[in-house]
Design an enzyme around this catalytic site. Structure first.
Site, PDB file in Angstrom:
ATOM      1  N   SER A 151       0.869  -1.189   0.000  1.00 18.30           N
ATOM      2  CA  SER A 151       0.000   0.000   0.000  1.00 18.30           C
ATOM      3  C   SER A 151       0.898   1.229   0.000  1.00 18.30           C
ATOM      4  O   SER A 151       2.067   1.141   0.418  1.00 18.30           O
ATOM      5  CB  SER A 151      -0.851   0.012   1.278  1.00 18.30           C
ATOM      6  N   TYR A 174      -1.714  -1.029  10.057  1.00 21.34           N
ATOM      7  CA  TYR A 174      -1.835  -1.137   8.599  1.00 21.34           C
ATOM      8  C   TYR A 174      -0.509  -0.742   7.945  1.00 21.34           C
ATOM      9  O   TYR A 174       0.083  -1.505   7.190  1.00 21.34           O
ATOM     10  CB  TYR A 174      -2.994  -0.279   8.091  1.00 21.34           C
TER      11      TYR A 174
END
Ligand code: NAD
Length: 262
Positions: A151, A174
Site C-alpha cells: 500500500s 496497517y
C-alpha cells in the site's frame, strides 16, 4: 512489445482475498491472459461464485478454496488444498483501513495490541507463511512469481488531515504491516532467486464511496488528480506475473497516481 511476453496460458495462480473487490479484479486480469486461477477467501460461497464468473468469462480453469488466513492452521490448510502445479501467488488478503476489527481503525490512543496482532497475522505472517510453504511448488514453474500487495501506507506515512470530519481512520498496524510486506518482498526475492521472482505493488487509495471531503483532499494531493479504481491494477499484476517482468525481482511498484512522488 511482443504480446506473448504477457501470456499466462498454461500457468496457474492462487489469489488470496480473491473474492474481494480488488482480489477478484486481479484474478480476472490474470485469467484474461489465459491463466488458470484458484480463488481463496474466507467465505466458501463467495470464492466459488467468483471462480465460476471468471471461468465463464475467460474459459480458463478456476476454482474456489475457502480458507481463513488469520491462523497458521488456516494458512497450512490452504497450502495443503492446492493440488497440482502453481506458478503465481498473489498475497492480497488483508485487513485494510476499513475492516471492522475492534481497536484497529480508531484514533491512535484507542488502537489495541490485540488488533495490531490480528493485522500482523493476516497482513504479514500469512504472506510469509504461504511464500515459505509454496516456494518449492513455485520453483518447479518456468516462471514462478510471488506478488505481494502492499500500500502507499507501506512506503509513506499517513496524513491524518485527510480524515478530519469523517469516520475513517488509518491504523498504525496497517502501515507497519504493509511496510513489512515491502521488506519481506526484498528478503524473499534474494532467498528464492533465481527460481522464483518476488515483487510487490503499492496501490493508492481506491474510490469506494468515501466522504466527499476526504475524496476532494485526496485528489488534490494526487498528481494524476483522482483516486484509483480496481481496474488500475490489472496491468501491474499481469506484468509482474508474466515473463514481461522476467528480470525484475525484489521491487515494490507504486501504482498510486503519483501520491508517493512528492
Ligand atoms: N482499498 C484500498 O484503497 C487499498 C489501497 C492500498 C492497498 N490496498 C490493498 O489491497 C488489498 C485488497 O484490498 P481491498 O480494499 O480489496 O480489501 P477488502 O477488505 O475489500 O478485501 C480483502 C479480502 O481479504 C479477505 N479476507 C479478510 N479476512 C480474511 C481472512 N482471515 N482470511 C482470508 N481472507 C480474508 C476478505 O474477505 C476480502 O475478500 C489489501 O492487501 C489492501 O491492503 C487497498
Amino acid at each position: 512489445m511482443n504480446e506473448s511476453l504477457f501470456s499466462l496460458r498454461g500457468r496457474r495462480a492462487l489469489v488470496t482475498g480473491g473474492a474481494g473487490p480488488l482480489g477478484s479484479v486481479l484474478a480476472d486480469a490474470l485469467a484474461g491472459q489465459g491463466c488458470d486461477v484458484i480463488i481463496s477467501d474466507v467465505n466458501a460461497g463467495a470464492c466459488n461464485d467468483a471462480a465460476a464468473a471468471i471461468a465463464d468469462r475467460h474459459g480458463v480453469n478456476a476454482i474456489g478454496i475457502a480458507s481463513d488466513l488469520l491462523s497458521s492452521e488456516g494458512t497450512t490448510r490452504l497450502v495443503e488444498s492446492v493440488d497440482g502445479p502453481l506458478d503465481v501467488l498473489v498475497n492480497n488478503a488483508a485487513f485494510t483501513g476499513t475492516s471492522g476489527v475492534p481497536g484497529y481503525a480508531v484514533p491512535f490512543e484507542e488502537q489495541s495490541d490485540e488488533a495490531f496482532e490480528l493485522a500482523s497475522s493476516l497482513n504479514l505472517r500469512a504472506p510469509f507463511s504461504l511464500a515459505r510453504q509454496l516456494a518449492p511448488k513455485l520453483a518447479q514453474s518456468p516462471g514462478g512469481s510471488i506478488i505481494n500487495v502492499s500500500s502507499i501506507y507501506g512506503i509513506v506515512g499517513p496524513n491524518m488531515g485527510l480524515y478530519e470530519g469523517t469516520r475513517m481512520g488509518n491504523p498504525a498496524a496497517y502501515g507497519a504491516t504493509k511496510g513489512g510486506v515491502v521488506q519481506l518482498t526484498r528478503y524473499l526475492s534474494t532467498v528464492l532467486a533465481p527460481k522464483v521472482r518476488v515483487n510487490a505493488f503499492a496501490p493508492g487509495g481506491i474510490a469506494r464511496g468515501q466522504a466527499d471531503s476526504f475524496t476532494e483532499r485526496y485528489e488534490k494531493l494526487t498528481p494524476l488528480g483522482r483516486m484509483a479504481t480496481e481496474d488500475d491494477f490489472r496491468g501491474v499484476v499481469v506484468w509482474l506475473a508474466s515473463d514481461a517482468s522476467r528480470y525484475v525481482t525484489g521491487q515494490t511498484i507504486a501504482v498510486d497516481g503519483g501520491w508517493s512522488a512528492w
